[in-house]
Design a protein around this motif. Structure first.
Motif, PDB file in Angstrom:
ATOM      1  N   GLY A 113       5.926  46.117  33.018  1.00 30.35           N
ATOM      2  CA  GLY A 113       4.542  46.110  33.481  1.00 30.35           C
ATOM      3  C   GLY A 113       4.358  45.647  34.914  1.00 30.35           C
ATOM      4  O   GLY A 113       5.314  45.544  35.680  1.00 30.35           O
TER       5      GLY A 113
ATOM      6  N   ASP B 129       2.753  42.685  35.807  1.00 28.49           N
ATOM      7  CA  ASP B 129       2.657  41.241  36.028  1.00 28.49           C
ATOM      8  C   ASP B 129       3.993  40.510  36.148  1.00 28.49           C
ATOM      9  O   ASP B 129       4.134  39.621  36.994  1.00 28.49           O
ATOM     10  N   SER B 130       4.952  40.856  35.304  1.00 30.92           N
ATOM     11  CA  SER B 130       6.185  40.046  35.323  1.00 30.92           C
ATOM     12  C   SER B 130       6.977  40.182  36.634  1.00 30.92           C
ATOM     13  O   SER B 130       7.519  39.171  37.094  1.00 30.92           O
TER      14      SER B 130
ATOM     15  N   PHE C 232      13.594  43.108  26.779  1.00 32.64           N
ATOM     16  CA  PHE C 232      13.711  43.516  25.378  1.00 32.64           C
ATOM     17  C   PHE C 232      13.280  44.973  25.254  1.00 32.64           C
ATOM     18  O   PHE C 232      12.186  45.331  25.704  1.00 32.64           O
TER      19      PHE C 232
ATOM     20  N   THR D  71       7.169  33.833  32.810  1.00 33.86           N
ATOM     21  CA  THR D  71       6.503  35.030  32.276  1.00 33.86           C
ATOM     22  C   THR D  71       5.367  35.471  33.203  1.00 33.86           C
ATOM     23  O   THR D  71       4.942  34.722  34.073  1.00 33.86           O
TER      24      THR D  71
ATOM     25  N   GLU E 134       2.301  36.099  32.214  1.00 37.64           N
ATOM     26  CA  GLU E 134       1.041  35.955  31.491  1.00 37.64           C
ATOM     27  C   GLU E 134      -0.100  35.478  32.395  1.00 37.64           C
ATOM     28  O   GLU E 134       0.117  34.712  33.335  1.00 37.64           O
TER      29      GLU E 134
ATOM     30  N   GLN F 148      -6.140  37.688  29.706  1.00 33.79           N
ATOM     31  CA  GLN F 148      -5.976  39.105  30.038  1.00 33.79           C
ATOM     32  C   GLN F 148      -5.957  39.980  28.788  1.00 33.79           C
ATOM     33  O   GLN F 148      -6.564  41.049  28.763  1.00 33.79           O
ATOM     34  N   VAL F 149      -5.245  39.539  27.776  1.00 33.51           N
ATOM     35  CA  VAL F 149      -5.215  40.248  26.490  1.00 33.51           C
ATOM     36  C   VAL F 149      -5.184  39.194  25.380  1.00 33.51           C
ATOM     37  O   VAL F 149      -5.049  38.001  25.650  1.00 33.51           O
TER      38      VAL F 149
ATOM     39  N   CYS G  67       8.217  47.985  24.817  1.00 32.19           N
ATOM     40  CA  CYS G  67       8.486  47.647  23.412  1.00 32.19           C
ATOM     41  C   CYS G  67       7.236  47.081  22.748  1.00 32.19           C
ATOM     42  O   CYS G  67       7.037  47.190  21.553  1.00 32.19           O
TER      43      CYS G  67
HETATM   44  P1  ATP Z   1       3.444  42.757  32.271  1.00 31.60           P
HETATM   45  O1  ATP Z   1       2.620  43.527  33.223  1.00 31.60           O
HETATM   46  O2  ATP Z   1       4.340  41.766  32.918  1.00 31.60           O
HETATM   47  O3  ATP Z   1       4.132  43.646  31.259  1.00 31.60           O
HETATM   48  P2  ATP Z   1       1.292  42.423  30.456  1.00 31.60           P
HETATM   49  O4  ATP Z   1      -0.010  42.114  31.023  1.00 31.60           O
HETATM   50  O5  ATP Z   1       1.595  43.807  30.022  1.00 31.60           O
HETATM   51  O6  ATP Z   1       2.416  41.891  31.442  1.00 31.60           O
HETATM   52  P3  ATP Z   1       2.217  41.480  27.942  1.00 31.60           P
HETATM   53  O7  ATP Z   1       2.772  42.801  27.606  1.00 31.60           O
HETATM   54  O8  ATP Z   1       1.306  40.779  26.995  1.00 31.60           O
HETATM   55  O9  ATP Z   1       1.462  41.409  29.288  1.00 31.60           O
HETATM   56  O10 ATP Z   1       3.418  40.507  28.244  1.00 31.60           O
HETATM   57  C1  ATP Z   1       3.246  39.197  28.673  1.00 31.60           C
HETATM   58  C2  ATP Z   1       4.560  38.699  29.260  1.00 31.60           C
HETATM   59  O11 ATP Z   1       5.591  38.707  28.264  1.00 31.60           O
HETATM   60  C3  ATP Z   1       5.080  39.611  30.343  1.00 31.60           C
HETATM   61  O12 ATP Z   1       4.519  39.314  31.589  1.00 31.60           O
HETATM   62  C4  ATP Z   1       6.560  39.357  30.298  1.00 31.60           C
HETATM   63  O13 ATP Z   1       6.884  38.178  31.018  1.00 31.60           O
HETATM   64  C5  ATP Z   1       6.814  39.138  28.820  1.00 31.60           C
HETATM   65  N1  ATP Z   1       7.220  40.399  28.173  1.00 31.60           N
HETATM   66  C6  ATP Z   1       6.440  41.299  27.549  1.00 31.60           C
HETATM   67  N2  ATP Z   1       7.163  42.346  27.098  1.00 31.60           N
HETATM   68  C7  ATP Z   1       8.445  42.103  27.429  1.00 31.60           C
HETATM   69  C8  ATP Z   1       9.692  42.805  27.260  1.00 31.60           C
HETATM   70  N3  ATP Z   1       9.738  44.007  26.650  1.00 31.60           N
HETATM   71  N4  ATP Z   1      10.813  42.273  27.750  1.00 31.60           N
HETATM   72  C9  ATP Z   1      10.775  41.082  28.402  1.00 31.60           C
HETATM   73  N5  ATP Z   1       9.646  40.369  28.591  1.00 31.60           N
HETATM   74  C10 ATP Z   1       8.491  40.877  28.126  1.00 31.60           C
END
Ligand code: ATP
Ligand code: MG
Length: 384
Positions: A182, A184-185, A204, A281, A283, A287-288, A340
């Motif tokens: 995504g 954010d991470s 993951f 992370t 987060e 946001q959600v 995932c």
């Molecule tokens: P991002 O834009 O970083 O995906 P998001 O707003 O989509 O964030 P989420 O999908 O709820 O938020 O995930 C929150 C956090 O959990 C992510 O920012 C990331 O650090 C971690 N995370 C989520 N999915 C994965 C994954 N498949 N592998 C590793 N870390 C994950």
């Protein structure tokens, strides 16, 4: 001689650590410029890059723009610190029809003229030379800087390029980034790197529910991030079995909560195995559903030995997107491959889970075995 004059900011504040920080910053600059031809030198409070090829200047400036701990830099002319040679250099600046201001800084107090006096004398010379120019201290087209250093040299420049700021990489320990595909991470990675942290990353995936291309997208993001944090050791772990088990055994609205808690447990294990000191992370509060205060309490509660850093926590999506654009991860992050987390996604995830309820759902699973099995699927990829 044409040079790049580098300034570092916050290092000044670091007392006894200063030598350590400075030594690391210098190493980082040299590492970033590896493969370029250049000479590096130091004068108190400044670094100087010289003897580089003209045609490489743009690329060198771009690379320096990625070094954390550098505050700003300027293309400058280095000359002997005498009033005559400085004046001669300043006179080369074209001020035709322009408003300007002169700033003199005198680190070397043995220089015979006081800063203010020298600035107004240089201003007078330029007004005479360019009758169409005028001095304006607030609204100027050109700022002429004269920096007289302790090394018997002076630097004349008119440009200031903003650097990254922050602290030198490798001065704040090593963490584990949870890297999804995504927006954010990757931004979280950059923000922590800016405070001097280096990172390994874990991703993951849920192959075959997610495609090979989703994984490649994560590799591309890691590649872009490695331009800031150096080589990234990426741990790729299959989450498929875990998601299937949760899907079968737990209430759908707890899917994401339980997934996050298991991700955290695996992350903590990876930290133990690899000597990493924090989990990072992307987060952001509210946001959600999985990022409410209660959700983060429940996901964070499985971690006991490490801090979880969430540098995007107080940022709006727009602010996060602006940084993603700046660091060039945005276009990759928005590629539409399944993450995932979108597989088996429930319609109504819990917004206010509790630890007790999460534990009750988890009692239907053999968490320890699932974690162990997932860790056994680990692939390690070094990305640079
Ligand atoms: P991002 O834009 O970083 O995906 P998001 O707003 O989509 O964030 P989420 O999908 O709820 O938020 O995930 C929150 C956090 O959990 C992510 O920012 C990331 O650090 C971690 N995370 C989520 N999915 C994965 C994954 N498949 N592998 C590793 N870390 C994950
Ligand atoms: Mg995501």
């Amino acid at each position: 001689m044409k040079v790049l004059l580098l300034r570092f900011g916050e290092l000044y504040l670091k007392g006894n650590n200063r030598n350590l920080f400075e030594g690391q910053l210098i190493n980082n600059i040299k590492e970033m410029l590896a493969g370029e031809e250049f000479k590096f030198s130091k004068t108190f409070g400044r670094y100087v890059i010289s003897n580089y090829k003209d045609e490489r200047e743009g690329e060198i400036v771009t690379k320096l723009g990625r070094v954390f701990g550098l505050h700003s830099f300027s293309r400058a002319e280095e000359i002997d610190a005498t009033p005559e040679s400085i004046q001669a250099e300043v006179e080369k600046i074209d001020l035709d029809g322009k408003s300007f201001k002169v700033i003199v800084k005198r680190a070397d107090k043995s220089f015979p003229i006081k800063s203010m006096d020298f600035a107004s004398s240089l201003g007078g010379v330029m007004l005479k030379k360019y009758p169409s120019s005028r001095v304006d201290l607030y609204n100027y087209d050109t700022e002429i800087n004269v920096d007289i250093r302790m090394n018997g040299k002076a630097y004349v420049y008119t440009t200031l390029i903003k650097g990254q700021g922050g602290l030198p990489l490798k001065t704040a320990g090593k963490g584990l980034l949870l890297l999804s595909g995504g927006i954010d991470s990757p931004v979280a990675c950059y923000l922590m790197a800016k405070r001097g942290m280096t990172m390994e990353a874990v991703h993951f995936h849920s192959y075959p529910y997610t495609s090979e291309r989703a994984k490649e997208k994560v590799f591309s993001l890691a590649k872009i991030l490695s331009g800031y944090v150096g080589q990234i050791k990426l741990h790729v772990i299959s989450f498929t079995k875990i998601q299937e088990s949760i899907h079968v055994h737990c209430k759908p609205e707890f899917m994401i909560t339980i997934m996050r808690r298991i991700m955290m447990r695996i992350a903590e294990k990876l930290c133990e195995q690899n000597g990493l000191g924090a989990i990072v992370t992307g987060e952001s509060l509210g946001q959600v559903a999985s990022q409410t205060m209660q959700s983060m309490t429940v996901t964070g509660s499985v971690i006991s030995s490490l801090p979880v850093f969430r540098p995007c926590i107080a940022m709006d999506k727009e602010e996060i997107m602006a940084i993603a654009n700046k660091i060039d991860t945005y276009e990759t992050s928005i590629l539409p491959y399944e993450d995932c987390c979108t597989v088996f996604l429930p319609k109504n995830p819990v917004i206010k889970p509790t630890i007790e309820k999460a534990e009750k759902e988890e009692s239907h699973l053999d968490i320890e075995a699932l974690v162990k099995e997932a860790l056994a699927t680990e692939e390690i990829i070094y990305i640079k």
